[in-house]
Design an enzyme around this catalytic site. Structure first.
Site, short mmCIF file in Angstrom:
data_model
loop_
_atom_site.label_atom_id
_atom_site.label_comp_id
_atom_site.label_asym_id
_atom_site.label_seq_id
_atom_site.Cartn_x
_atom_site.Cartn_y
_atom_site.Cartn_z
N HIS A 192 48.14 26.81 23.14
CA HIS A 192 48.94 26.47 24.31
C HIS A 192 49.73 25.20 24.03
O HIS A 192 49.68 24.23 24.79
CB HIS A 192 48.04 26.31 25.54
CG HIS A 192 47.52 27.62 26.04
ND1 HIS A 192 48.22 28.44 26.89
CD2 HIS A 192 46.35 28.26 25.78
CE1 HIS A 192 47.52 29.53 27.15
NE2 HIS A 192 46.37 29.45 26.48
N HIS A 213 44.64 32.39 19.93
CA HIS A 213 45.50 33.59 20.05
C HIS A 213 46.87 33.39 19.39
O HIS A 213 47.87 33.13 20.04
CB HIS A 213 45.61 34.11 21.48
CG HIS A 213 45.79 33.11 22.58
ND1 HIS A 213 46.75 32.13 22.56
CD2 HIS A 213 45.13 32.97 23.76
CE1 HIS A 213 46.69 31.43 23.67
NE2 HIS A 213 45.71 31.92 24.42
N GLY A 245 48.26 45.52 21.14
CA GLY A 245 49.60 46.07 21.12
C GLY A 245 50.49 45.54 22.21
O GLY A 245 51.66 45.92 22.31
N ASP A 271 40.14 38.05 24.35
CA ASP A 271 40.68 37.30 25.49
C ASP A 271 40.47 38.11 26.76
O ASP A 271 41.29 38.10 27.69
CB ASP A 271 42.17 37.00 25.28
CG ASP A 271 42.67 35.85 26.16
OD1 ASP A 271 41.82 35.12 26.73
OD2 ASP A 271 43.89 35.69 26.29
N LEU A 304 51.42 37.07 31.08
CA LEU A 304 50.16 37.70 30.71
C LEU A 304 48.98 36.82 31.12
O LEU A 304 49.04 35.59 31.01
CB LEU A 304 50.11 37.97 29.21
CG LEU A 304 51.06 39.06 28.69
CD1 LEU A 304 51.01 39.12 27.17
CD2 LEU A 304 50.73 40.41 29.29
#
Length: 380
Positions: A192, A213, A245, A271, A304
């Site tokens: 982040h 991530h 995906g 996640d 997201l």
């Protein structure tokens, strides 16, 4: 704890496959099959596959609850049980950015869960609140803040809950703070963040050893400005990757896997949110509605909010779309996360002396049963 002897399996030990193999457990750990004690329970697996249990280092929730909703031992038990249904035998319940009091409750819950020996509980992942406002994603803006001395002391104290991952951004965390946290034993993960390539390398030199991530919520790769993505691929740190995906295009994942410099590796994380193991529709997170649509979890504006995927599905997706084969996809969910957390001496492989965390699957890679410490915790 009783001894166990499983025969007639095709075993993947983390390195290679062994046909018509055996697996033996005593005292919660793997032992050599020729040392099976008298009276051990014997199972003829009839050609099932046996692989190390999956390790997930970023799990927000499961079974209908997120860790942020109620940071407690029952919540940890519920999340671990939900993910065991999908082959995860060790996980880090992940607390995203929240109130100071919520983090304190999470740390206390982690310590209690470790003391209670909750099956599947590995330690904590504290993701935030020391993040970049520009790359906070779904993390609540009201709680994002710089790291202070009191935070460092609390985070060092959190390490007694077990192996601990801390996601921080250089924008809100000093190099010295990272150095102190890493020296204390924390797995410091950069994420982040909108930091540039050289800043990221400075924090890696200070002790940050993973990235959170890969590609998501970080400065992208450019041919003149490599950004955080470039620093991950061009350095020796490890990095989590969400294989659904949606978060990362498979072409980007394939490029990253070919480009990654060692010794660090790219490992799979889910996640996952509370939806795993449920048919729940939309849910609330920090007072905002998260919409569940076609495998995607997002705010109304499309941001997201975690993922709606389990680790078994992630391994299948990686094997099919990343052009790495099943063996490497399994390693990305077992060997590599264990190494990233520095617990490869006890988890992530099948070998005498290691924790007896393993899965039995059909030849089509459908889960039959999940075992933690030699005890069956889930059977299909």
């Amino acid at each position: 704890m009783s001894a166990l002897h499983i025969r007639g399996i095709r075993l993947f030990d983390g390195n290679t496959w062994h046909d018509d193999a055996e697996l033996a457990v005593e005292g919660g750990r793997f032992i050599a099959p020729d040392n099976v004690p008298v009276g051990a329970e014997t199972i003829d697996a009839g050609g099932l596959l046996a692989v190390p249990g999956f390790i997930d280092l970023q799990v927000n929730g499961g079974g209908g609850i997120n860790f942020n909703d109620e940071p407690s031992v029952p919540t940890i038990e519920r999340i671990c049980a939900a993910h065991a249904h999908f082959g995860t035998t060790a996980l880090l319940p992940t607390l995203i950015t929240d109130r100071r009091e919520t983090r304190s409750e999470a740390v206390a819950a982690g310590k209690a869960a470790r003391a209670a020996g909750v099956p599947g509980f590995l330690g904590l992942h504290l993701e935030g609140p020391h993040l970049s406002a520009a790359k906070r994603g779904v993390h609540a803006a009201a709680y994002v803040r710089p790291m202070e001395e009191t935070d460092i002391k609390e985070l060092v104290g959190a390490l007694s809950a077990g192996p601990t991952m801390l996601t921080v951004a250089p924008e809100s965390t000093s190099v010295e703070a990272v150095r102190r946290l890493a020296a204390a034993g924390a797995i410091v993960s950069l994420g982040h963040t909108d930091c540039d390539y050289h800043t990221a390398l400075a924090y890696i030199a200070a002790g940050a050893s993973t990235a959170t991530h890969l590609f998501n919520a970080m400065s992208p790769f450019g041919h003149r400005t490599p950004g955080m993505v470039g620093a991950v691929l061009d350095s020796g740190i490890s990095a989590g990757l969400i294989a659904d995906g949606i978060h990362v295009h498979p072409a980007a994942a394939r490029v990253a896997l070919r480009a990654k410099r060692g010794p660090g590796r790219i490992f799979l994380v889910t996640d996952a949110m509370l939806t795993i193991g449920t048919d729940l529709p939309d849910f609330e997170l920090n007072g905002r509605t998260i919409f569940r649509r076609d495998g995607r979890l997002a705010l109304a504006d499309g941001t997201l909010a975690g993922a709606d995927i389990d680790m078994l599905s992630s391994v299948r997706y990686a094997a099919e779309h990343f052009e790495i084969g099943l063996d490497e996809a399994i390693r990305m969910a077992t060997v590599y996360p264990a190494e990233a957390m520095r617990i490869g001496n006890r988890k992530g492989r099948v070998a005498p002396g290691l924790d007896a965390d393993f899965l039995l699957l059909t030849p089509d890679f459908e889960l039959k049963s999940t075992w933690i410490g030699g005890a069956r915790v889930y059977s299909a």
